[in-house]
Motif scaffolding. Structure first.
Motif, PDB file in Angstrom:
ATOM      1  N   ASN A  50      -4.866 110.265  61.240  1.00 44.34           N
ATOM      2  CA  ASN A  50      -5.841 110.146  60.156  1.00 44.34           C
ATOM      3  C   ASN A  50      -5.404 109.035  59.200  1.00 44.34           C
ATOM      4  O   ASN A  50      -4.211 108.926  58.863  1.00 44.34           O
ATOM      5  N   GLY A  51      -6.367 108.209  58.795  1.00 41.20           N
ATOM      6  CA  GLY A  51      -6.052 107.141  57.854  1.00 41.20           C
ATOM      7  C   GLY A  51      -6.981 105.958  58.024  1.00 41.20           C
ATOM      8  O   GLY A  51      -8.013 106.041  58.703  1.00 41.20           O
ATOM      9  N   GLN A  52      -6.607 104.851  57.401  1.00 41.36           N
ATOM     10  CA  GLN A  52      -7.439 103.643  57.419  1.00 41.36           C
ATOM     11  C   GLN A  52      -6.571 102.405  57.567  1.00 41.36           C
ATOM     12  O   GLN A  52      -5.486 102.318  56.985  1.00 41.36           O
ATOM     13  N   LYS A  53      -7.051 101.465  58.345  1.00 40.05           N
ATOM     14  CA  LYS A  53      -6.462 100.133  58.431  1.00 40.05           C
ATOM     15  C   LYS A  53      -7.499  99.115  57.957  1.00 40.05           C
ATOM     16  O   LYS A  53      -8.713  99.354  58.049  1.00 40.05           O
ATOM     17  N   THR A  54      -7.020  97.988  57.448  1.00 38.17           N
ATOM     18  CA  THR A  54      -7.951  96.944  57.033  1.00 38.17           C
ATOM     19  C   THR A  54      -7.459  95.594  57.533  1.00 38.17           C
ATOM     20  O   THR A  54      -6.321  95.467  57.972  1.00 38.17           O
ATOM     21  N   TRP A  55      -8.349  94.599  57.490  1.00 42.29           N
ATOM     22  CA  TRP A  55      -8.079  93.268  58.053  1.00 42.29           C
ATOM     23  C   TRP A  55      -7.714  93.384  59.529  1.00 42.29           C
ATOM     24  O   TRP A  55      -6.833  92.681  60.021  1.00 42.29           O
ATOM     25  N   THR A  56      -8.396  94.280  60.237  1.00 41.74           N
ATOM     26  CA  THR A  56      -8.154  94.454  61.668  1.00 41.74           C
ATOM     27  C   THR A  56      -8.872  93.338  62.423  1.00 41.74           C
ATOM     28  O   THR A  56     -10.079  93.400  62.652  1.00 41.74           O
TER      29      THR A  56
END
Length: 403
Positions: free
Chosen positions: A163-169
């Motif tokens: 569970n979570g979030q990544k950015t600039w993928t």
């Protein structure tokens, strides 16, 4: 009588003839001089029949990743043979159709840290270009301080629940799989991070592209909600993620430092030729602006010196040490050279270098505008210039903070 040097050169010359003949047979003439349309941050697009045939041929031969081991789908070539292949491809106007983050970063890292089962499962499909990878590193609260990441992988027996979030993928909307740094232990900052492989089509994965100032959307926000990941997708051991992830960043920075031509623009023309076209020449055929002429010369000297340094670094990489912290120097210099070229291009083209749309601009001019805007991110992605300066100071120069 043949000298030892002649005897040593013969195998390379034989390989050169083999490569030349193979390229003549397999490289479609219609693709001569084209760029690789399947880059790390652009969508795969619609391949033409010739493009698909060329990718299949290079993938089957293993020459898209020429020095990777043959047992995993690579070419199995020596460094010297790979240089010969590169020379022959340039001679034929050919380009490498096998690329992306799997080749740039993940593949070399998995070859070093992955289990035999993981190598056999993933490396061949990177080598033939059939599987695209994206990188799950940065988070909204963990950019420059990557070790502050919070995306959590909870142990659920034979699998993790992520569970979570990544950015600039980069390329997340097109990727099949993601290599990600996740937290498996909240009690330790660095030692609580692990390296996990996630299928992008897993239930609970949601991707939202981010539109940049250049108009492109190569990056994404990526959300993970109760995503189940088999434990066999853990690379290395739990808590080894920071070590593996740092190693991967060295591969990334080495690749980014040489990403793109440092001396050409607008359909392959040297920037000096573009300057003469837009600014004119004097009676002696020189660029009709002495100050601009001097700055162009300095830029081209920097670009060529940088290209030679990259080549030297590649030659020195024959050892098993692989990329080092020196990749941070290369990344910073490459970013500066790239941005300097873009700024010079806009200055040279004047108002024609600032167009966004309309009949008053050529396609090349509009592309250059977007290239200039896109280039602003070069000193940020892959680790910002400031972060690289810290790496250089601490790991190369041995500097420490004053106590």
């Amino acid at each position: 009588m043949a000298t030892a040097a002649d005897q040593q050169a013969d195998p390379l010359e034989r390989f050169r003839q083999e490569a030349r003949a193979w390229l003549a047979e397999n490289f479609p003439p219609s693709l001569r001089g084209k760029d690789n349309a399947m880059s790390a941050v652009e969508g795969p697009g619609d391949q033409s029949e010739d493009e698909a045939r060329w990718q299949q041929a290079m993938g089957a031969k293993g020459w898209g990743v020429p020095t990777w081991p043959k047992q995993y789908g690579g070419g199995g070539l020596s460094r010297a043979e790979a240089r010969v292949l590169q020379e022959e491809m340039a001679r034929a106007g050919a380009w490498n159709p096998i690329g992306g983050m799997g080749v740039m970063m993940f593949g070399p890292t998995l070859l070093e840290y992955g289990s035999e089962e993981q190598k056999l499962e993933h490396i061949p499909r990177i080598a033939d270009g059939t599987v695209r990878w994206c990188q799950g590193y940065s988070e909204p609260g963990a950019g420059s301080d990557l070790a502050a990441l919070q995306m959590f992988a909870e142990d659920a027996g034979d699998h993790y629940v992520v569970n979570g979030q990544k950015t600039w993928t980069s390329g997340g909307q097109w990727a099949d799989k993601c290599f990600a740094l996740v937290r498996t232990d909240r009690s330790h900052k660095h030692a609580g991070i692990s390296f996990l492989l996630i299928d992008m089509d897993s239930p609970g994965v949601e991707v939202k592209p981010i539109r940049l100032i250049s108009g492109a959307s190569p990056f994404c926000e990526t959300f993970f909600t109760d995503v189940k990941v088999p434990k066999r997708n853990l690379v290395g051991r739990e808590g080894q993620g920071w070590e593996i992830g740092t190693r991967l960043l060295q591969h990334e920075r080495t690749s980014l430092s040489g990403g793109g031509s440092t001396g050409r623009m607008m359909g392959g023309e040297p920037i000096s030729a573009v300057a003469k076209k837009y600014r004119g020449v004097d009676a002696e055929g020189r660029l009709d602006d002495a100050d601009l002429r001097m700055r162009l010369v300095r830029h081209e000297m920097d670009a060529r010196a940088f290209a030679l340094t990259l080549r030297r670094a590649a030659l020195e990489a024959k050892s098993n040490a692989g990329p080092s912290a020196a990749s941070s120097i290369m990344k910073n210099v490459g970013a500066r050279v790239t941005q300097d070229r873009a700024e010079l291009a806009v200055e040279i083209m004047g108002m024609q270098g600032l167009g966004w749309e309309g009949e008053g601009f050529t396609e090349a001019e509009l592309t250059q505008t977007r290239t200039w805007l896109w280039g602003k991110a070069v000193s940020i992605y892959g680790g910002s210039t400031e972060i690289q300066n810290n790496v250089i100071a601490k790991r190369i120069l041995g500097m420490t903070e004053a106590g």
